[in-house]
Design a protein around this motif. Structure first.
Motif, PDB file in Angstrom:
ATOM      1  N   SER A   9       0.716  -1.061  -0.117  1.00 13.76           N
ATOM      2  CA  SER A   9       0.219  -0.121   0.036  1.00 13.76           C
ATOM      3  C   SER A   9       0.638   1.163   0.009  1.00 13.76           C
ATOM      4  CB  SER A   9      -1.115   0.155   1.319  1.00 13.76           C
ATOM      5  OG  SER A   9      -0.285   0.033   2.407  1.00 13.76           O
ATOM      6  N   LEU A  10       1.976   1.119   0.512  1.00 16.30           N
ATOM      7  CA  LEU A  10       2.937   2.299   0.683  1.00 16.30           C
ATOM      8  C   LEU A  10       3.383   2.635  -0.847  1.00 16.30           C
ATOM      9  CD1 LEU A  10       4.959   1.845   3.916  1.00 16.30           C
ATOM     10  CD2 LEU A  10       3.565   3.644   3.542  1.00 16.30           C
ATOM     11  N   LEU A  11       3.661   1.662  -1.411  1.00 14.27           N
ATOM     12  CA  LEU A  11       4.455   1.490  -2.680  1.00 14.27           C
ATOM     13  C   LEU A  11       3.233   2.206  -3.685  1.00 14.27           C
ATOM     14  CD1 LEU A  11       6.318  -1.697  -3.314  1.00 14.27           C
ATOM     15  CD2 LEU A  11       7.241   0.672  -3.225  1.00 14.27           C
ATOM     16  N   LEU A  15       3.620   6.001  -5.642  1.00 16.04           N
ATOM     17  CA  LEU A  15       3.736   6.160  -6.892  1.00 16.04           C
ATOM     18  C   LEU A  15       2.383   7.034  -7.527  1.00 16.04           C
ATOM     19  CD1 LEU A  15       4.942   2.745  -7.770  1.00 16.04           C
ATOM     20  CD2 LEU A  15       6.279   4.880  -7.937  1.00 16.04           C
ATOM     21  N   CYS A  16       1.151   6.739  -6.972  1.00 10.08           N
ATOM     22  CA  CYS A  16      -0.084   7.066  -7.549  1.00 10.08           C
ATOM     23  C   CYS A  16      -0.779   8.121  -6.637  1.00 10.08           C
ATOM     24  CB  CYS A  16      -0.911   6.093  -7.555  1.00 10.08           C
ATOM     25  SG  CYS A  16       0.022   4.719  -8.691  1.00 10.08           S
ATOM     26  N   ALA A  94      -6.159   0.487   1.465  1.00  6.81           N
ATOM     27  CA  ALA A  94      -5.247   0.858   2.418  1.00  6.81           C
ATOM     28  C   ALA A  94      -4.382   1.658   1.902  1.00  6.81           C
ATOM     29  CB  ALA A  94      -4.397  -0.473   2.841  1.00  6.81           C
ATOM     30  N   SER A  95      -4.120   2.091   0.714  1.00  9.47           N
ATOM     31  CA  SER A  95      -3.045   3.275   0.098  1.00  9.47           C
ATOM     32  C   SER A  95      -3.783   4.366   0.424  1.00  9.47           C
ATOM     33  CB  SER A  95      -2.889   2.944  -1.324  1.00  9.47           C
ATOM     34  OG  SER A  95      -4.114   3.058  -2.169  1.00  9.47           O
ATOM     35  N   LYS A 101       2.484  11.203  -0.991  1.00  9.01           N
ATOM     36  CA  LYS A 101       2.441  11.982  -2.173  1.00  9.01           C
ATOM     37  C   LYS A 101       1.663  13.412  -1.875  1.00  9.01           C
ATOM     38  CE  LYS A 101       1.980  11.777  -7.480  1.00  9.01           C
ATOM     39  NZ  LYS A 101       1.469  13.021  -7.462  1.00  9.01           N
ATOM     40  N   SER A 102       0.670  13.362  -1.283  1.00  3.86           N
ATOM     41  CA  SER A 102      -0.313  14.551  -1.007  1.00  3.86           C
ATOM     42  C   SER A 102       0.562  15.342  -0.234  1.00  3.86           C
ATOM     43  CB  SER A 102      -1.488  14.217  -0.680  1.00  3.86           C
ATOM     44  OG  SER A 102      -1.540  13.720   0.561  1.00  3.86           O
ATOM     45  N   LEU A 103       1.300  14.822   0.896  1.00  2.88           N
ATOM     46  CA  LEU A 103       1.932  15.591   1.813  1.00  2.88           C
ATOM     47  C   LEU A 103       3.137  16.435   1.229  1.00  2.88           C
ATOM     48  CD1 LEU A 103       2.429  16.588   4.611  1.00  2.88           C
ATOM     49  CD2 LEU A 103       3.895  14.763   5.011  1.00  2.88           C
TER      50      LEU A 103
END
Length: 325
Positions: A9-11, A15-16, A94-95, A101-103
């Motif tokens: 989920s972190l990956l 990425l997305c 879970a992602s 990415k947003s932070l």
């Protein structure tokens, strides 16, 4: 499987991110949780009740919400199953609980606004990620606010949900996100929420404790890979200043970031027109932070994020090996 779920989920989120078209179409889990908290607040937090009654109602509201969230997410996990396809589906869900990415995008927007359009644009950009009064901030204060937000939100917006995903699967991650969202909405020390939000604030302090320490360590280690940052000063500042922060958790990542960059972060700040006293993290460091400092902080956070993803990858491998032994 839980650490594998956290790792994948972190990956995906790295990425997305969480697509804006999906936010517009169905919202976001934090929005859904926030809507439920707002509904409970309007119906259960009544001014005519005593302090003890409002405190009890707040605790009951949090318990009811956590029960509902855990029940739903555990049922989803059970229904989807444990195959590789199921893992992929759960990881996509879970992602949405992490915000790598947003932070990064929001903090970088502050530096970009200052560089391209000046202080007014910087104030507007930083107002999207901090609760303090933007009109009270000069340019160094805008930069410090962005860096402080990056440090604190890395802990409670990335490390903590990933950690609780690893510990409790989708239900654990969702329960953490519910607690953290409740704290951000009603865990304030003011007349309306000091009683009703007491349980949310105390539980949030507890569940964020391990993540804040891990985040500080990741920032210290990241200094070895970011030129111009100091692992030694980051480590010294954490041990000297972290416990002085008014939050039992925010001081750890903020102190590490302050020491790493040679800055003095935190200190007295204005929220809602009220001056909130606090100790400095990195006392003796520079207060004249710049957009370049924001960008260096982002580099540190990016390296720390890579380290954390690698750590969860190793934990996933280890947990799978133990399960097969």
């Amino acid at each position: 499987m839980f650490f594998t779920l956290a790792f994948v989920s972190l990956l995906i989120e790295r990425l997305c991110g969480y697509p804006q078209w999906l936010v517009r179409a169905i919202g976001h889990p934090v929005i859904w949780i926030g809507t439920a908290i707002g509904w409970l607040d309007r119906r259960l937090n009544r001014a005519e009740q005593s302090f003890a009654q409002r405190k009890t109602m707040g605790a009951m509201a949090l318990l009811a919400l956590l029960t509902a969230v855990v029940t739903v997410t555990a049922a989803i996990s059970w229904f989807i199953g444990t195959s590789l396809v199921a893992l992929a589906i759960l990881a996509v869900i879970a992602s949405s609980l992490t915000a790598q990415k947003s932070l990064e995008d929001h903090v970088r927007a502050v530096a970009d606004a200052l560089d391209r359009e000046g202080l007014t644009a910087g104030r507007k950009a930083v107002s999207m990620i901090v609760g303090r009064d933007p009109d009270q901030l000069d340019e160094p204060a805008v930069c410090r606010a962005a860096i402080e937000s990056l440090a604190e939100n890395f802990s409670d917006g990335i490390t903590a949900p990933a950690l609780w995903l690893g510990i409790g699967g989708l239900a654990g991650g969702a329960a953490y996100k519910t607690t953290n969202t409740a704290d951000s909405m009603i865990g304030h020390r003011n007349e309306r929420y000091e009683a009703f939000g007491w349980a949310s604030a105390r539980l949030d302090d507890l569940v964020n404790l391990p993540a804040s320490r891990l985040t500080a360590l990741l920032f210290v280690l990241a200094c070895f890979f970011v030129p111009g940052s100091s692992a030694r000063d980051a480590w010294k500042t954490v041990w000297r200043d972290a416990g002085k922060h008014r939050s039992p958790n925010a001081g750890w990542p903020e102190a590490a970031m302050a020491g790493a960059l040679g800055l003095a972060l935190a200190g007295p700040r204005v929220y809602g027109g009220t001056l909130v006293p606090d100790h400095f993290m990195g006392a003796g460091g520079r207060r004249e932070a710049t957009a370049s400092d924001i960008r260096k902080a982002l580099k540190l956070a990016r390296v720390a994020d890579i380290m954390m993803i690698a750590l969860f990858g190793l934990l996933a491998i280890a947990s799978e090996a133990i399960a097969r032994a």
